[in-house]
Design a protein around this motif. Structure first.
Motif, PDB file in Angstrom:
ATOM      1  N   LEU A 192       0.828  -1.201   0.000  1.00 16.00           N
ATOM      2  CA  LEU A 192       0.000   0.000   0.000  1.00 16.00           C
ATOM      3  C   LEU A 192       0.872   1.266   0.000  1.00 16.00           C
ATOM      4  CD1 LEU A 192      -2.954  -0.783   2.456  1.00 16.00           C
ATOM      5  CD2 LEU A 192      -3.122  -0.223   0.028  1.00 16.00           C
ATOM      6  N   LYS A 193       1.935   1.257   0.784  1.00 17.95           N
ATOM      7  CA  LYS A 193       2.829   2.413   0.838  1.00 17.95           C
ATOM      8  C   LYS A 193       3.548   2.607  -0.494  1.00 17.95           C
ATOM      9  CE  LYS A 193       3.397   1.849   5.805  1.00 17.95           C
ATOM     10  NZ  LYS A 193       4.224   1.290   6.911  1.00 17.95           N
ATOM     11  N   LYS A 194       3.857   1.503  -1.156  1.00 18.06           N
ATOM     12  CA  LYS A 194       4.509   1.583  -2.460  1.00 18.06           C
ATOM     13  C   LYS A 194       3.567   2.221  -3.486  1.00 18.06           C
ATOM     14  CE  LYS A 194       6.833  -1.995  -3.838  1.00 18.06           C
ATOM     15  NZ  LYS A 194       7.150  -3.352  -4.392  1.00 18.06           N
ATOM     16  N   VAL A 195       2.300   1.822  -3.443  1.00 23.68           N
ATOM     17  CA  VAL A 195       1.310   2.410  -4.362  1.00 23.68           C
ATOM     18  C   VAL A 195       1.151   3.900  -4.065  1.00 23.68           C
ATOM     19  CG1 VAL A 195      -1.098   2.374  -5.125  1.00 23.68           C
ATOM     20  CG2 VAL A 195       0.088   0.224  -4.648  1.00 23.68           C
ATOM     21  N   LYS A 196       1.089   4.238  -2.796  1.00 28.62           N
ATOM     22  CA  LYS A 196       0.951   5.641  -2.394  1.00 28.62           C
ATOM     23  C   LYS A 196       2.124   6.477  -2.921  1.00 28.62           C
ATOM     24  CE  LYS A 196       0.735   8.616   1.706  1.00 28.62           C
ATOM     25  NZ  LYS A 196       0.743   8.649   3.198  1.00 28.62           N
ATOM     26  N   ASN A 197       3.334   5.986  -2.737  1.00 29.58           N
ATOM     27  CA  ASN A 197       4.515   6.729  -3.192  1.00 29.58           C
ATOM     28  C   ASN A 197       4.544   6.843  -4.712  1.00 29.58           C
ATOM     29  OD1 ASN A 197       5.403   7.075  -0.559  1.00 29.58           O
ATOM     30  ND2 ASN A 197       6.640   5.208  -0.582  1.00 29.58           N
ATOM     31  N   TYR A 198       4.133   5.788  -5.382  1.00 29.68           N
ATOM     32  CA  TYR A 198       4.120   5.809  -6.851  1.00 29.68           C
ATOM     33  C   TYR A 198       3.145   6.869  -7.368  1.00 29.68           C
ATOM     34  CZ  TYR A 198       2.855   4.480 -11.589  1.00 29.68           C
ATOM     35  OH  TYR A 198       2.565   4.505 -12.931  1.00 29.68           O
ATOM     36  N   ILE A 199       1.940   6.884  -6.816  1.00 34.39           N
ATOM     37  CA  ILE A 199       0.926   7.827  -7.295  1.00 34.39           C
ATOM     38  C   ILE A 199       1.309   9.261  -6.944  1.00 34.39           C
ATOM     39  CG2 ILE A 199      -1.482   8.549  -7.028  1.00 34.39           C
ATOM     40  CD1 ILE A 199      -2.251   5.620  -6.729  1.00 34.39           C
ATOM     41  N   ARG A 200       1.848   9.455  -5.748  1.00 30.56           N
ATOM     42  CA  ARG A 200       2.248  10.817  -5.354  1.00 30.56           C
ATOM     43  C   ARG A 200       3.325  11.362  -6.286  1.00 30.56           C
ATOM     44  NH1 ARG A 200       3.388  11.140   1.027  1.00 30.56           N
ATOM     45  NH2 ARG A 200       3.884  13.261   0.386  1.00 30.56           N
ATOM     46  N   GLY A 201       4.132  10.467  -6.847  1.00 32.84           N
ATOM     47  CA  GLY A 201       5.201  10.913  -7.732  1.00 32.84           C
ATOM     48  C   GLY A 201       4.749  11.217  -9.152  1.00 32.84           C
ATOM     49  N   LYS A 202       3.511  10.900  -9.481  1.00 30.10           N
ATOM     50  CA  LYS A 202       3.006  11.155 -10.825  1.00 30.10           C
ATOM     51  C   LYS A 202       2.586  12.623 -10.973  1.00 30.10           C
ATOM     52  CE  LYS A 202       0.526   8.366 -13.143  1.00 30.10           C
ATOM     53  NZ  LYS A 202      -0.597   7.540 -13.640  1.00 30.10           N
ATOM     54  N   LYS A 203       2.909  13.226 -12.097  1.00 26.21           N
ATOM     55  CA  LYS A 203       2.511  14.626 -12.332  1.00 26.21           C
ATOM     56  C   LYS A 203       1.042  14.719 -12.710  1.00 26.21           C
ATOM     57  CE  LYS A 203       7.096  16.305 -13.653  1.00 26.21           C
ATOM     58  NZ  LYS A 203       7.911  16.953 -14.716  1.00 26.21           N
ATOM     59  N   LYS A 204       0.603  13.806 -13.554  1.00 21.98           N
ATOM     60  CA  LYS A 204      -0.795  13.806 -13.990  1.00 21.98           C
ATOM     61  C   LYS A 204      -1.483  12.577 -13.424  1.00 21.98           C
ATOM     62  CE  LYS A 204      -3.717  14.333 -18.065  1.00 21.98           C
ATOM     63  NZ  LYS A 204      -3.743  14.444 -19.556  1.00 21.98           N
ATOM     64  N   LYS A 205      -2.560  12.824 -12.688  1.00 15.95           N
ATOM     65  CA  LYS A 205      -3.244  11.732 -11.996  1.00 15.95           C
ATOM     66  C   LYS A 205      -4.668  11.574 -12.512  1.00 15.95           C
ATOM     67  CE  LYS A 205      -0.559  12.611  -7.788  1.00 15.95           C
ATOM     68  NZ  LYS A 205       0.312  13.598  -8.432  1.00 15.95           N
TER      69      LYS A 205
ATOM     70  N   PHE B  56      -7.674   7.556  -4.544  1.00 16.27           N
ATOM     71  CA  PHE B  56      -6.788   6.763  -3.692  1.00 16.27           C
ATOM     72  C   PHE B  56      -6.009   7.664  -2.741  1.00 16.27           C
ATOM     73  CE2 PHE B  56      -2.635   5.043  -2.707  1.00 16.27           C
ATOM     74  CZ  PHE B  56      -2.919   3.760  -2.266  1.00 16.27           C
ATOM     75  N   LEU B  57      -5.410   8.732  -3.256  1.00 15.84           N
ATOM     76  CA  LEU B  57      -4.608   9.623  -2.411  1.00 15.84           C
ATOM     77  C   LEU B  57      -5.444  10.311  -1.344  1.00 15.84           C
ATOM     78  CD1 LEU B  57      -2.082  11.342  -4.858  1.00 15.84           C
ATOM     79  CD2 LEU B  57      -1.643   9.546  -3.176  1.00 15.84           C
ATOM     80  N   ARG B  58      -6.710  10.572  -1.643  1.00 18.76           N
ATOM     81  CA  ARG B  58      -7.567  11.240  -0.661  1.00 18.76           C
ATOM     82  C   ARG B  58      -7.804  10.373   0.571  1.00 18.76           C
ATOM     83  NH1 ARG B  58     -10.162  13.889  -5.141  1.00 18.76           N
ATOM     84  NH2 ARG B  58     -11.441  12.050  -5.583  1.00 18.76           N
ATOM     85  N   HIS B  59      -7.726   9.068   0.391  1.00 14.77           N
ATOM     86  CA  HIS B  59      -8.143   8.186   1.493  1.00 14.77           C
ATOM     87  C   HIS B  59      -7.075   7.196   1.953  1.00 14.77           C
ATOM     88  CE1 HIS B  59     -12.252   9.626   0.960  1.00 14.77           C
ATOM     89  NE2 HIS B  59     -12.097   9.447  -0.334  1.00 14.77           N
ATOM     90  N   CYS B  60      -5.969   7.093   1.252  1.00 14.61           N
ATOM     91  CA  CYS B  60      -5.012   6.030   1.569  1.00 14.61           C
ATOM     92  C   CYS B  60      -4.415   6.160   2.962  1.00 14.61           C
ATOM     93  CB  CYS B  60      -3.911   5.967   0.512  1.00 14.61           C
ATOM     94  SG  CYS B  60      -2.815   7.391   0.482  1.00 14.61           S
ATOM     95  N   SER B  61      -4.192   7.375   3.448  1.00 17.44           N
ATOM     96  CA  SER B  61      -3.565   7.549   4.766  1.00 17.44           C
ATOM     97  C   SER B  61      -4.425   6.946   5.874  1.00 17.44           C
ATOM     98  CB  SER B  61      -3.319   9.031   5.045  1.00 17.44           C
ATOM     99  OG  SER B  61      -2.352   9.547   4.159  1.00 17.44           O
TER     100      SER B  61
END
Length: 333
Positions: free
Chosen positions: A148-161, A168-173
């Protein structure tokens, strides 16, 4: 497999009147009743163990058990020319448990409790390869949390989501915090010696208890398909079934409590087992599963169905947390 059925059937001491197709299997009308023939991926040692356990269930009052039929040579498996293994088992007509029916769900739950009670009386030695390590679930949950943390870091690093990634980012934490909390509870239980090594929580489990493997007929409720049976915390059967049913019913509090009551009318859960039930339900399994599917498939195109599933898990969280709060009320972690 159907062009090989006749060759396999010749290895059994029975007369086949007619065969038909079932779900990935061949249904056989024989002079010894209805049988089912299906490819088998396990070892012969596992099949030998299943043969004894299923016979034990039948000898202890479970009439409609899909016992293994031995070949003419006395083996529990039949093997074709390309070394593919097959199991033949007794089979019964009946409809599957309706996952939308409260009545069916509660009858299936009660039937599971009866099964667990009988399996506790099985006295023969359990093969070591069927015994699940006491820390297996902790290691699995830690692995899922890392993913889950790997997915979070991957998505946060994307410029266009895309919409899925934004949701996912709104709720993953929140879900990650829940996962970490469950892992802390598991470690705490292990440190205190309550990690499931005590015999009161262990027993033979069905291993794949779900509504597809519960059949209803005029003769009663039957549990079938024991191929994934193992020796583990027995309440794992109940937690897996409850989680899947509750997800379908938006974590309906009344249904969940009725399922718990239905089980405990047949077999009372100890405090250690209630803790195991809580831990297994509290880990955000569905959120991890959706996220892991996203990460391991093409991320350039995420279908709307994935977003729907993610949104549904988020929407159900409040109801799920309310149910978890109630079943954990008297538990001392």
């Amino acid at each position: 497999m159907y062009n090989r059925v006749n060759q396999i059937l010749e290895q059994y001491p029975l007369t086949v009147n007619q065969t038909g197709k079932g779900r990935g299997a061949a249904l056989c009308d024989t002079d010894q009743g209805l049988k089912i023939l299906k490819e088998y991926s396990g070892s012969e040692a596992r099949a030998d163990f299943l043969y004894k356990v299923l016979l034990f269930l039948r000898e202890n009052g479970q009439k409609r058990v899909d016992c293994i039929v031995k070949t003419t040579e006395g083996r529990t498996i039949a093997v074709d020319t390309d070394e593919t293994s097959y199991l033949m088992r007794d089979w019964y007509e009946g409809r599957e448990c309706d996952a939308r029916s409260r009545e069916d769900i509660l009858k299936a739950t009660a039937r599971l409790a009866e099964l667990h009670t009988i399996l506790r009386r099985y006295q023969e030695e359990i093969p070591s390869f069927l015994k699940v390590s006491p820390d297996a679930l902790l290691l699995e949950n830690e692995k899922h949390a890392r993913e889950l943390k790997k997915v979070k870091n991957y998505i946060r690093g994307k410029k266009k989501k895309n919409d899925f990634e934004m949701e996912f980012l709104r709720h993953c934490s929140v879900f990650l915090d829940q996962a970490d909390q469950v892992i802390r509870l598991q470690k705490q239980e292990m440190e205190q010696g309550h990690n499931g090594e005590n015999q009161e929580v262990y027993g033979i489990c069905h291993g794949d208890f779900n509504h597809h493997n519960v059949l209803f007929s005029r003769e009663g409720v039957s549990i079938v398909n024991y191929e994934k049976a193992l020796f583990d915390v027995q309440v794992s059967d109940f937690s897996n079934f409850m989680r899947k049913i509750m997800e379908k019913h938006n974590w309906n509090l009344g249904l969940g409590m009725d399922m718990l009551d239905s089980y405990e009318k047949k077999r009372t859960l100890t405090e250690a087992e209630m803790k195991q039930l809580y831990i297994r339900l509290a880990f955000p399994e569905k959120f991890w599963k959706i996220s892991n599917h996203y990460y391991n498939t093409s991320k350039a195109w995420v279908c709307g169905r994935n977003l729907e599933k993610l949104s549904r898990v988020v929407e159900q969280k409040e109801a799920k947390d309310r149910f978890l709060q109630i079943i954990s009320y008297n538990l001392l972690f």
